[in-house]
Scaffold this active site. Sequence first.
Site, PDB file in Angstrom:
ATOM      1  N   ASP A  22       1.297 -15.259  -9.160  1.00  0.00           N
ATOM      2  CA  ASP A  22       2.133 -15.719 -10.272  1.00  0.00           C
ATOM      3  C   ASP A  22       3.630 -15.677  -9.951  1.00  0.00           C
ATOM      4  O   ASP A  22       4.440 -16.149 -10.751  1.00  0.00           O
ATOM      5  CB  ASP A  22       1.910 -14.832 -11.511  1.00  0.00           C
ATOM      6  CG  ASP A  22       0.536 -15.037 -12.142  1.00  0.00           C
ATOM      7  OD1 ASP A  22      -0.174 -15.981 -11.747  1.00  0.00           O
ATOM      8  OD2 ASP A  22       0.189 -14.246 -13.038  1.00  0.00           O
ATOM      9  N   LYS A  46       5.457 -15.560 -18.834  1.00  0.00           N
ATOM     10  CA  LYS A  46       4.713 -16.828 -18.909  1.00  0.00           C
ATOM     11  C   LYS A  46       3.519 -16.679 -19.825  1.00  0.00           C
ATOM     12  O   LYS A  46       3.017 -15.560 -20.066  1.00  0.00           O
ATOM     13  CB  LYS A  46       4.246 -17.275 -17.520  1.00  0.00           C
ATOM     14  CG  LYS A  46       3.307 -16.299 -16.775  1.00  0.00           C
ATOM     15  CD  LYS A  46       1.831 -16.393 -17.117  1.00  0.00           C
ATOM     16  CE  LYS A  46       0.999 -15.358 -16.372  1.00  0.00           C
ATOM     17  NZ  LYS A  46      -0.325 -15.121 -16.930  1.00  0.00           N
TER      18      LYS A  46
HETATM   19  P1  ATP Z   1      -0.370 -11.138 -14.597  1.00  0.00           P
HETATM   20  O1  ATP Z   1      -0.117 -11.822 -15.906  1.00  0.00           O
HETATM   21  O2  ATP Z   1       0.458 -11.727 -13.459  1.00  0.00           O
HETATM   22  O3  ATP Z   1      -1.802 -10.962 -14.239  1.00  0.00           O
HETATM   23  P2  ATP Z   1       0.296  -8.727 -15.980  1.00  0.00           P
HETATM   24  O4  ATP Z   1       1.424  -9.203 -16.835  1.00  0.00           O
HETATM   25  O5  ATP Z   1      -1.044  -8.610 -16.613  1.00  0.00           O
HETATM   26  O6  ATP Z   1       0.205  -9.649 -14.713  1.00  0.00           O
HETATM   27  P3  ATP Z   1       2.023  -6.735 -14.887  1.00  0.00           P
HETATM   28  O7  ATP Z   1       2.941  -6.432 -16.031  1.00  0.00           O
HETATM   29  O8  ATP Z   1       2.562  -7.585 -13.809  1.00  0.00           O
HETATM   30  O9  ATP Z   1       0.647  -7.335 -15.401  1.00  0.00           O
HETATM   31  O10 ATP Z   1       1.543  -5.324 -14.332  1.00  0.00           O
HETATM   32  C1  ATP Z   1       0.354  -5.107 -13.604  1.00  0.00           C
HETATM   33  C2  ATP Z   1       0.453  -3.736 -12.920  1.00  0.00           C
HETATM   34  O11 ATP Z   1       1.388  -3.860 -11.848  1.00  0.00           O
HETATM   35  C3  ATP Z   1       1.003  -2.640 -13.821  1.00  0.00           C
HETATM   36  O12 ATP Z   1      -0.027  -1.908 -14.403  1.00  0.00           O
HETATM   37  C4  ATP Z   1       1.858  -1.786 -12.895  1.00  0.00           C
HETATM   38  O13 ATP Z   1       1.140  -0.646 -12.474  1.00  0.00           O
HETATM   39  C5  ATP Z   1       2.099  -2.638 -11.646  1.00  0.00           C
HETATM   40  N1  ATP Z   1       3.519  -2.999 -11.418  1.00  0.00           N
HETATM   41  C6  ATP Z   1       4.144  -2.991 -10.247  1.00  0.00           C
HETATM   42  N2  ATP Z   1       5.419  -3.406 -10.369  1.00  0.00           N
HETATM   43  C7  ATP Z   1       5.621  -3.687 -11.665  1.00  0.00           C
HETATM   44  C8  ATP Z   1       6.743  -4.157 -12.398  1.00  0.00           C
HETATM   45  N3  ATP Z   1       7.926  -4.406 -11.822  1.00  0.00           N
HETATM   46  N4  ATP Z   1       6.588  -4.350 -13.706  1.00  0.00           N
HETATM   47  C9  ATP Z   1       5.385  -4.119 -14.285  1.00  0.00           C
HETATM   48  N5  ATP Z   1       4.316  -3.645 -13.644  1.00  0.00           N
HETATM   49  C10 ATP Z   1       4.413  -3.443 -12.338  1.00  0.00           C
END
Ligand code: ATP
Length: 301
Positions: A138, A11
Site C-alpha cells: 500500500d 486510504k
Molecule cells: P493496511 O490498511 O495497509 O493493511 P492497516 O492500516 O490495517 O494497514 P497499520 O496502521 O499500517 O495497519 O498498522 C499495522 C501494524 O504495523 C501495526 O499493528 C503496527 O504494529 C505496525 N506498524 C509499523 N509501523 C507503523 C506505523 N508507522 N504506524 C502504524 N503502525 C505501524
Amino acid sequence: MTAVTVRVPAKVNVQLAVGGRRPDGFHDLANVFLAVGLFDRVTATAADELTITGEGRDIAAVPLDGSNLAAKAAVALAKLHGIEPRVRLHIEKDIPVAGGMAGGSADAAGALLACDTLWGLGSSREELLSLCAELGSDVPFSLVGGAALGVGRGELLTPLEVGGTFPWVFVAATGGLSTPAVYRECDRLRREEGAGDTIADIPAPVADPALLAALRGGSPAALAAVLTNDLQPAALSLRPDLAATLAAGTAAGALAALVSGSGPTCAFLAEDTDAATRIAVALGPAARVATAPAPGAVVLR
Ligand code: ATP
C-alpha cells in the site's frame, strides 16, 4: 535545511477484489484506492543517528523502534544512496492504527519524502515508488494519493480520474485487525464454501468498469451502488461486532457502508458533507468525517 514535515493521507478501498492465494503466499488484487482527508504527519530532523518518536491517536500501539515502517523507509532510502540514516523521525498520528486505512504505509511514504528532502537527495519519482513497493503493497499509493488502481499485490499503480468530491465517515474500532490474519480468514472461508483458495480456483480479479465510471462521474450515489470489498466477509467473521456498526451507519442515512480494506475501520459514503456530519453525530465520538480524493504525500515545510 534542518527539519522537513510531510503530510500523508489515509486510504479507503472502493473496490478490493481478491484473487486466489499465489504460490508465494500473496494474493493478486484489483485494488481501487481512494485517498481520504485523514492525515498523519512525519517530521524528519537532522540528527546523529536514527531515532523515532510519536504522538497522537493510538500512538501506544505503534512500535517506536527499527520495526516502524517509517524507520525502515529511512534506512532503505539511505542505503540506496550509500549514506547513513542520520535522522530523527517524529510521527503525528491521526490515521487509525491497524485499521485498514494504510496508516503505517502512509508513515513510510511520508518518511521517504521527508528524508529525501532533508538530505537533499533529489530521488526521482520512479526511485521513490520502487522503494515504496519494497516497503509494502500500500506504500506506493500513500505517496501518490488521489485515486488509483493497484494490481499485482496492489503496488502496480495506474492513476484514476475522479470527477467530484466524495464525503465519507469513518468509525475506527477499538483493537485492530492484522491484515495477514484477515487474508488467512478469507482463504479459510473460501475453502469452507468449497470454492478453493488458490489462483487455480478463484478467477483473476479485475477492476469493475462500473466503479471506474462512477469515480469519473463524481456522484456519491452512483459510487455507493458499486462499492465492494472481498475482505469484508473475513473481517466480519473475525469481528462480528462490526455488523452492528455498519447497520447503524446505514440507519443514520449513509448511502453505503463497508469495511475499509482489511478492517476493522468501517467506512460510510454520504450524499454530501451535511449528510456526512449528521451520520457522524449519530455514530458517536469515534466517527470522523473526511472527504476524498485527498492529495498524496506533500512537503509542508
Ligand atoms: P493496511 O490498511 O495497509 O493493511 P492497516 O492500516 O490495517 O494497514 P497499520 O496502521 O499500517 O495497519 O498498522 C499495522 C501494524 O504495523 C501495526 O499493528 C503496527 O504494529 C505496525 N506498524 C509499523 N509501523 C507503523 C506505523 N508507522 N504506524 C502504524 N503502525 C505501524
